[in-house]
Structures are given as C-alpha cells and as structure tokens.
Write a protein that holds these residues in place. Structure first.
Motif, PDB file in Angstrom:
ATOM      1  N   PRO A   1       0.824  -1.210   0.000  1.00  0.00           N
ATOM      2  CA  PRO A   1       0.000   0.000   0.000  1.00  0.00           C
ATOM      3  C   PRO A   1       0.859   1.262   0.000  1.00  0.00           C
ATOM      4  O   PRO A   1       1.883   1.330   0.690  1.00  0.00           O
TER       5      PRO A   1
ATOM      6  N   TRP B   1     -13.618  10.861  -1.906  1.00  0.00           N
ATOM      7  CA  TRP B   1     -13.811   9.474  -2.315  1.00  0.00           C
ATOM      8  C   TRP B   1     -15.274   9.061  -2.262  1.00  0.00           C
ATOM      9  O   TRP B   1     -15.698   8.192  -3.007  1.00  0.00           O
TER      10      TRP B   1
ATOM     11  N   ASN C   1     -16.922  -2.658  -3.180  1.00  0.00           N
ATOM     12  CA  ASN C   1     -16.208  -3.739  -2.487  1.00  0.00           C
ATOM     13  C   ASN C   1     -16.126  -5.031  -3.297  1.00  0.00           C
ATOM     14  O   ASN C   1     -16.200  -6.133  -2.749  1.00  0.00           O
TER      15      ASN C   1
ATOM     16  N   CYS D   1     -12.704  -0.668  -9.419  1.00  0.00           N
ATOM     17  CA  CYS D   1     -13.230   0.687  -9.274  1.00  0.00           C
ATOM     18  C   CYS D   1     -14.265   0.947 -10.363  1.00  0.00           C
ATOM     19  O   CYS D   1     -13.998   0.735 -11.548  1.00  0.00           O
TER      20      CYS D   1
ATOM     21  N   THR E   1     -14.035   2.482  -1.342  1.00  0.00           N
ATOM     22  CA  THR E   1     -13.005   1.553  -0.857  1.00  0.00           C
ATOM     23  C   THR E   1     -12.213   0.955  -2.008  1.00  0.00           C
ATOM     24  O   THR E   1     -10.976   0.930  -1.983  1.00  0.00           O
ATOM     25  N   ASP E   2     -12.903   0.474  -3.026  1.00  0.00           N
ATOM     26  CA  ASP E   2     -12.209  -0.115  -4.179  1.00  0.00           C
ATOM     27  C   ASP E   2     -11.309   0.906  -4.862  1.00  0.00           C
ATOM     28  O   ASP E   2     -10.150   0.620  -5.194  1.00  0.00           O
TER      29      ASP E   2
ATOM     30  N   ARG F   1     -10.145   3.908  -3.775  1.00  0.00           N
ATOM     31  CA  ARG F   1      -9.084   4.462  -2.938  1.00  0.00           C
ATOM     32  C   ARG F   1      -7.939   3.467  -2.788  1.00  0.00           C
ATOM     33  O   ARG F   1      -6.769   3.818  -2.889  1.00  0.00           O
ATOM     34  N   SER F   2      -8.288   2.200  -2.570  1.00  0.00           N
ATOM     35  CA  SER F   2      -7.267   1.168  -2.416  1.00  0.00           C
ATOM     36  C   SER F   2      -6.431   1.029  -3.679  1.00  0.00           C
ATOM     37  O   SER F   2      -5.201   0.958  -3.630  1.00  0.00           O
TER      38      SER F   2
ATOM     39  N   MET G   1      -4.085   4.042  -4.184  1.00  0.00           N
ATOM     40  CA  MET G   1      -2.930   4.014  -3.299  1.00  0.00           C
ATOM     41  C   MET G   1      -1.917   2.957  -3.707  1.00  0.00           C
ATOM     42  O   MET G   1      -0.740   3.037  -3.354  1.00  0.00           O
ATOM     43  N   ARG G   2      -2.339   1.963  -4.468  1.00  0.00           N
ATOM     44  CA  ARG G   2      -1.410   0.955  -4.996  1.00  0.00           C
ATOM     45  C   ARG G   2      -0.815   1.389  -6.329  1.00  0.00           C
ATOM     46  O   ARG G   2      -0.045   0.651  -6.935  1.00  0.00           O
TER      47      ARG G   2
END
Length: 223
Positions: A61, A97, A106, A110, A135-136, A138-139, A142-143
């Motif tokens: 992350p 977001w 989830n 995205c 959540t999808d 943002r995650s 960040m990756r």
C-alpha cells in the motif's frame, strides 16, 4: 602528379556532397522533483511514491508520507522506463472518495468514472456509481493502479472534448459534466463524457448549461 592535376582533383572533390556526422542530441533530464530519501522504504529497488505508476512501483500500500521521500528508487525506475508520472495526481486527502453505496462496491474493481487505470472495471460506467465505490477506488489509487481521469479535473478552462459520441450534434448535451435545461432527457452515459462538444458548447454559451464543478469534479486549481 602536376600541380595543375592536383588542383583539379581538389576542386572536383570539393564539389562532392560532404558526408556529415550525425548530430547526437542528449535527452534533457526530466524536470521532476523526485524529492529525497527520507522515507522508511528508500533504496529497496521499488518506488513507494504515489505520484508515479508502472511496473517499478512497490506492491505494498502507498502512503502519503512517502510522497517525495523515495527519490533514488523512483528516479532510477523512471529513467529505466518503468514508471510514468501521474499528471492528474492528487493527494489522497484531497480527493472526495465518497462512500460505498454503489451496487458494485467492495468487489475489487473501481466503478467510479472519475478515475482511469488498470484497476477499473470492464463493465459500463454509470453515473450512479460516482462517489459510491470509495473503498475499491481508494485502495487501487494508493497501490498506483489508478489515476485521476483528466476529464474530471477542473483546471480553470472547460475542455468540451469532441463530437465522437453516439448522440453528438442532436441539439442536446449528453455530457454529465454539465447540468441545465440544455441537457438531454435520456440517461447519461460515461461513454459520452467529453464526446458531445458542439451541443454542450452551444448550450453553455447560450446560458442553458452550467458546469457542475465540485458536485462531480476534482478541483486541480486548489480553489
């Protein structure tokens, strides 16, 4: 060989095309501020700076505190062609977001059309998913698997786009970046964003459309 013969040969040679050496143009260094190596994950062969994306990035992350603090790793990978700079980069804390209220939240993909990249869903993008797959998205961001869609960045001017949409030049604006009486009454599609320029520009100039601004967009101007 007589002096006259030698002179004749020299003059003849001077009339021939002159072979020139190729000019070598050295690439100028990119004007990027890579920062320093003050991060916790520096000099490990992987870039941890979320301003970049590509195969040279870490798989862990990405954290905001590493922005500008993994210079050596990121610089080396960038000049090896393993990274690209995300021109639409925004600090995570500055992106609205939204929530996880969408039907496809989830699921590991995205569905928010404000973003582009390899972590996006392959299904059609819907207006109701704007800001509803937090959540999808943002995650993945960040990756380093997503970037901000340039069409959803407010930079002061309006990029109306082109007329490549299926509903272009029908007298109604089908671009969901706008609202007002100049809009179509049919459902708005993600595929039409930036692809109904003539209709939307005309209605906008006539005062029949408004720019939706912060309702949808990421404001890159900082206003």
């Amino acid at each position: 060989m007589s002096r006259l013969t030698r002179l004749s040969l020299i003059l003849a040679a001077s009339a021939l095309p002159v072979a020139t050496m190729p000019t070598v143009v050295l690439a100028q260094p990119q004007t990027l501020d890579f920062g320093d190596d003050a991060g916790d994950y520096t000099n490990d062969g992987e870039c941890d700076d979320m301003r970049f994306s590509g195969p040279g990035m870490t798989d862990t992350p990405l954290l905001e505190e590493d922005i500008g603090h993994d210079a050596t790793d990121c610089r080396n990978a960038f000049f090896r062609g393993e990274l690209s700079y995300n021109s639409g980069y925004r600090a995570v804390g500055q992106i609205e977001w939204g929530g996880d209220n969408g039907d496809y939240a989830n699921d590991g993909e995205c569905d928010d059309m404000r973003f582009v990249g390899e972590a996006m869903t392959d299904t059609p993008l819907l207006t109701e998913d704007l800001g509803n797959d937090a959540t999808d998205c943002r995650s993945a961001f960040m990756r380093g698997k997503l970037q901000v869609n340039p069409l959803f960045v407010k930079t002061g001017g309006i990029d109306f786009g082109d007329d490549k949409g299926d509903f272009a030049k029908d007298g109604e604006c089908d671009d969901l970046r706008f609202s007002g009486i100049g809009m179509t009454d049919t459902p708005l599609l993600g595929d039409d964003v930036g692809h109904d320029a003539s209709d939307c520009r005309k209605a906008f100039d006539e005062g029949r459309l408004q720019w939706r601004g912060e309702m949808v967009y990421l404001d890159a101007s900082g206003d």
